[in-house]
Design an enzyme around this catalytic site. Structure first.
Site, short mmCIF file in Angstrom:
data_model
loop_
_atom_site.label_atom_id
_atom_site.label_comp_id
_atom_site.label_asym_id
_atom_site.label_seq_id
_atom_site.Cartn_x
_atom_site.Cartn_y
_atom_site.Cartn_z
N ASP A 1 14.25 15.43 38.14
CA ASP A 1 13.35 14.74 38.90
C ASP A 1 13.66 14.37 40.47
OD1 ASP A 1 11.42 12.72 39.70
OD2 ASP A 1 11.18 11.98 37.67
N HIS B 1 9.42 15.83 37.08
CA HIS B 1 8.49 14.69 37.06
C HIS B 1 7.37 14.96 36.57
CE1 HIS B 1 7.87 10.32 38.38
NE2 HIS B 1 6.92 10.99 38.93
N SER C 1 5.48 7.05 35.46
CA SER C 1 5.97 7.17 36.78
C SER C 1 5.22 5.59 37.36
CB SER C 1 5.08 8.14 37.90
OG SER C 1 5.60 8.10 39.28
#
Length: 294
Positions: free
Chosen positions: A233, A269, A148
């Site tokens: 995600d 995620h 991320s």
């Protein structure tokens, strides 16, 4: 010795050590983690950059990386995601301030005093490893990966410091931060409202690749960029696409940069996703650092 030991944990024959030190770059006390595989006197290293709100412990405790790192004989180094402490500026929101350093060097007060994560990761931490952890050989550079915000950091630092990073991969990276709310908020704060987005292009993987000539891309020496992205995600398919991996894939292909963007069906995620594919990223790093497959 500049480092003091916070904790040691044995795992798969190797050792996790959490170190504490006073950072001159960040002006605060910092903690980072190192995994040294078993029966190794000297080895190469994969540096992992974590995402928003994380510390080094998120990866240590959830990624399941030590098993395969031990098998491949590769060390792991995990810095924190920002400066920390009661005297360090912070914000009430999760995506700015402590836990959200974005791996850049801020120029705007109050952030500019402490928020210099780019310099910390690429200079001070490198020097500490070289001087204080002799088992890690950095003479030929590192591999780098992240998740991320950390994936954003891994991509941009690999592109900006090709002599330091010989391999790069990422999970769910923020690929085009000047075009998403996470990035525009951070850049406007850390670099100022007036020019923050423009300055932020220097910390944006898609914009960095766009600005490169074909020869410059070739000289990066990154034979393949591995990115894993969960198809479910919520930061990709939710109300706002914070990640924009297709932007980066398209410009990489246009510039002749090899990229393997893998959409993993059904994954989100989280660290459940990371732990499912972390072995591939360890292999990607180890192969490019010329470690044998044990």
């Amino acid at each position: 010795m500049q480092l003091s030991v916070v904790a040691k944990m044995l795992q798969f024959g190797g050792v996790w050590t959490r170190y504490k030190h006073m950072s001159k770059t960040l002006g605060c006390e910092m903690i980072f983690a190192v995994y040294l595989p078993p029966d190794i006197t000297e080895t190469k290293c994969l540096k992992w950059l974590s995402g928003l709100t994380c510390t080094d412990l998120n990866f240590v405790e959830k990624a399941g990386a030590a098993r395969h790192a031990a098998k491949r004989g590769i060390a792991l180094v995990l810095p924190d995601t920002s400066p920390r402490g009661s005297d360090v500026p912070n914000d009430e929101n999760y995506d700015l301030g402590q836990g959200a350093g974005f791996y850049l060097d801020a120029t705007q007060m109050p952030w500019s005093t402490n928020y210099k994560m780019e310099s910390y990761v690429t200079q001070e931490l490198v020097d500490l490893i070289d001087k204080e952890i002799p088992e890690i050989d950095i003479s030929e550079g590192f591999a780098i990966s992240g998740h991320s915000m950390g994936g954003h950091g891994a991509l941009t630092l690999a592109m900006k410091y090709p002599d330091l990073y010989k391999s790069v991969s990422a999970f769910s990276p923020i690929c085009h931060p000047t075009q998403c709310p996470w990035g525009t908020k951070a850049f406007s704060a850390y670099f100022g409202e007036e020019n923050g987005i423009q300055i932020g292009k220097n910390y944006d993987a898609t914009e960095l690749m766009t600005a490169m000539t074909l020869q410059q891309v070739k000289e990066l020496g990154l034979d393949n960029i591995l990115i894993d992205q969960g198809s479910q995600d919520n930061f990709l398919i939710g109300d706002v696409n914070q990640l924009r991996p297709e932007d980066f894939r398209i410009i990489c292909e246009a510039k002749g940069q090899s990229i393997n963007l893998r959409y993993q069906s059904g994954y989100d995620h989280s660290y459940y996703f990371i732990s499912s594919f972390i072995d591939d990223h360890i292999n990607h790093a180890a192969d490019r650092l010329f470690l044998s497959n044990n």
